[in-house]
Design a protein around this motif. Structure first.
Motif, PDB file in Angstrom:
ATOM      1  N   ALA A  28      -1.440  -1.218  -3.308  1.00  0.00           N
ATOM      2  CA  ALA A  28      -2.310  -1.007  -2.251  1.00  0.00           C
ATOM      3  C   ALA A  28      -2.348  -2.736  -1.615  1.00  0.00           C
ATOM      4  CB  ALA A  28      -3.881  -1.022  -2.581  1.00  0.00           C
ATOM      5  N   GLU A  29      -2.226  -3.863  -2.357  1.00  0.00           N
ATOM      6  CA  GLU A  29      -2.057  -5.201  -1.735  1.00  0.00           C
ATOM      7  C   GLU A  29      -0.912  -5.237  -0.840  1.00  0.00           C
ATOM      8  OE1 GLU A  29      -1.678  -9.984  -3.121  1.00  0.00           O
ATOM      9  OE2 GLU A  29      -1.263  -8.157  -4.479  1.00  0.00           O
ATOM     10  N   PHE A  30       0.142  -4.689  -1.381  1.00  0.00           N
ATOM     11  CA  PHE A  30       1.185  -4.436  -0.423  1.00  0.00           C
ATOM     12  C   PHE A  30       1.200  -3.981   0.918  1.00  0.00           C
ATOM     13  CE2 PHE A  30       5.439  -3.100   0.873  1.00  0.00           C
ATOM     14  CZ  PHE A  30       6.272  -4.139   0.919  1.00  0.00           C
ATOM     15  N   LEU A  31       0.448  -2.780   0.724  1.00  0.00           N
ATOM     16  CA  LEU A  31       0.403  -1.910   1.920  1.00  0.00           C
ATOM     17  C   LEU A  31      -0.753  -2.637   2.606  1.00  0.00           C
ATOM     18  CD1 LEU A  31       0.391   1.543   0.128  1.00  0.00           C
ATOM     19  CD2 LEU A  31       1.881   0.669   1.825  1.00  0.00           C
ATOM     20  N   THR A  60      -9.516   3.344  -0.934  1.00  0.00           N
ATOM     21  CA  THR A  60     -10.546   4.200  -0.961  1.00  0.00           C
ATOM     22  C   THR A  60     -10.277   5.248  -0.374  1.00  0.00           C
ATOM     23  OG1 THR A  60     -11.620   3.251   0.961  1.00  0.00           O
ATOM     24  CG2 THR A  60     -12.064   2.366  -1.359  1.00  0.00           C
ATOM     25  N   ALA A  61      -9.298   5.645   0.434  1.00  0.00           N
ATOM     26  CA  ALA A  61      -9.260   7.050   0.909  1.00  0.00           C
ATOM     27  C   ALA A  61      -7.812   7.069   1.822  1.00  0.00           C
ATOM     28  CB  ALA A  61     -10.231   7.332   2.022  1.00  0.00           C
ATOM     29  N   LEU A  62      -7.263   8.045   1.823  1.00  0.00           N
ATOM     30  CA  LEU A  62      -5.966   8.556   2.493  1.00  0.00           C
ATOM     31  C   LEU A  62      -6.135   9.711   3.077  1.00  0.00           C
ATOM     32  CD1 LEU A  62      -4.501   8.190  -0.941  1.00  0.00           C
ATOM     33  CD2 LEU A  62      -2.993   7.386   0.703  1.00  0.00           C
ATOM     34  N   GLU A  63      -5.725   9.492   4.432  1.00  0.00           N
ATOM     35  CA  GLU A  63      -5.758  10.578   5.424  1.00  0.00           C
ATOM     36  C   GLU A  63      -4.574  11.020   6.069  1.00  0.00           C
ATOM     37  OE1 GLU A  63      -8.990   9.381   8.094  1.00  0.00           O
ATOM     38  OE2 GLU A  63     -10.417   8.828   6.646  1.00  0.00           O
ATOM     39  N   LYS A  71      -3.068   7.387   7.261  1.00  0.00           N
ATOM     40  CA  LYS A  71      -4.160   6.428   7.493  1.00  0.00           C
ATOM     41  C   LYS A  71      -4.678   6.081   6.262  1.00  0.00           C
ATOM     42  CE  LYS A  71      -8.409   5.457   9.874  1.00  0.00           C
ATOM     43  NZ  LYS A  71      -9.487   5.933  10.528  1.00  0.00           N
ATOM     44  N   LEU A  72      -4.642   4.657   6.048  1.00  0.00           N
ATOM     45  CA  LEU A  72      -5.149   4.251   4.714  1.00  0.00           C
ATOM     46  C   LEU A  72      -6.423   3.606   4.905  1.00  0.00           C
ATOM     47  CD1 LEU A  72      -1.700   2.868   3.041  1.00  0.00           C
ATOM     48  CD2 LEU A  72      -2.895   5.273   2.967  1.00  0.00           C
TER      49      LEU A  72
END
Length: 127
Positions: A28-31, A60-63, A71-72
């Motif tokens: 997550a941090e890298f993204l 918290t969510a991936l779309e 979309k993160l």
């Protein structure tokens, strides 16, 4: 280049992407610090904004964004980056180099991966 499988590991905050036999893990941090959004990348070369204090950021969510991207949504409120399959693959195969460059940029700017932390540089009075 569309991934054949996508998994999100909530506990470890890792996105797992399968591109054929190739498996890429992106934290997550890298993204977050490599978000393709204008907020991070700017609107042109030299307008990038260094992200810092994101060590414990969480997704918290991936779309799904059509058939071409994800979309993160992050717990720090960031949600404007559209990560294309090609960009995610680029991040995965260049992860070590991109991470090292990021850490060097943090060091040069006197910033930290930790939230609410300032880097203090001591000046040698005899220098």
């Amino acid at each position: 280049m569309t991934p054949s499988k996508i998994r999100f590991h909530k506990n470890s905050q890792r996105l797992e992407l399968h591109y054929g036999a190739e498996v890429l893990l992106l934290e997550a941090e890298f993204l977050r610090v490599h978000s393709p959004s204008a907020e991070v990348k700017g609107h042109g070369p030299g307008q990038e904004v260094l992200q810092y204090g994101k060590k414990n950021v969480a997704i918290t969510a991936l779309e799904r964004a059509g058939n071409y991207a994800l979309k993160l949504v992050f717990d720090d409120g960031h949600s404007t980056g559209i990560y294309t399959w090609e960009y995610l693959h680029h991040l995965g195969v260049n992860k070590e180099q991109l991470w090292e460059s990021y850490l060097q940029a943090l060091h040069k700017a006197g910033k930290s991966r930790e939230a609410n932390t300032s880097v203090v540089r001591l000046i040698d009075p005899q220098a």
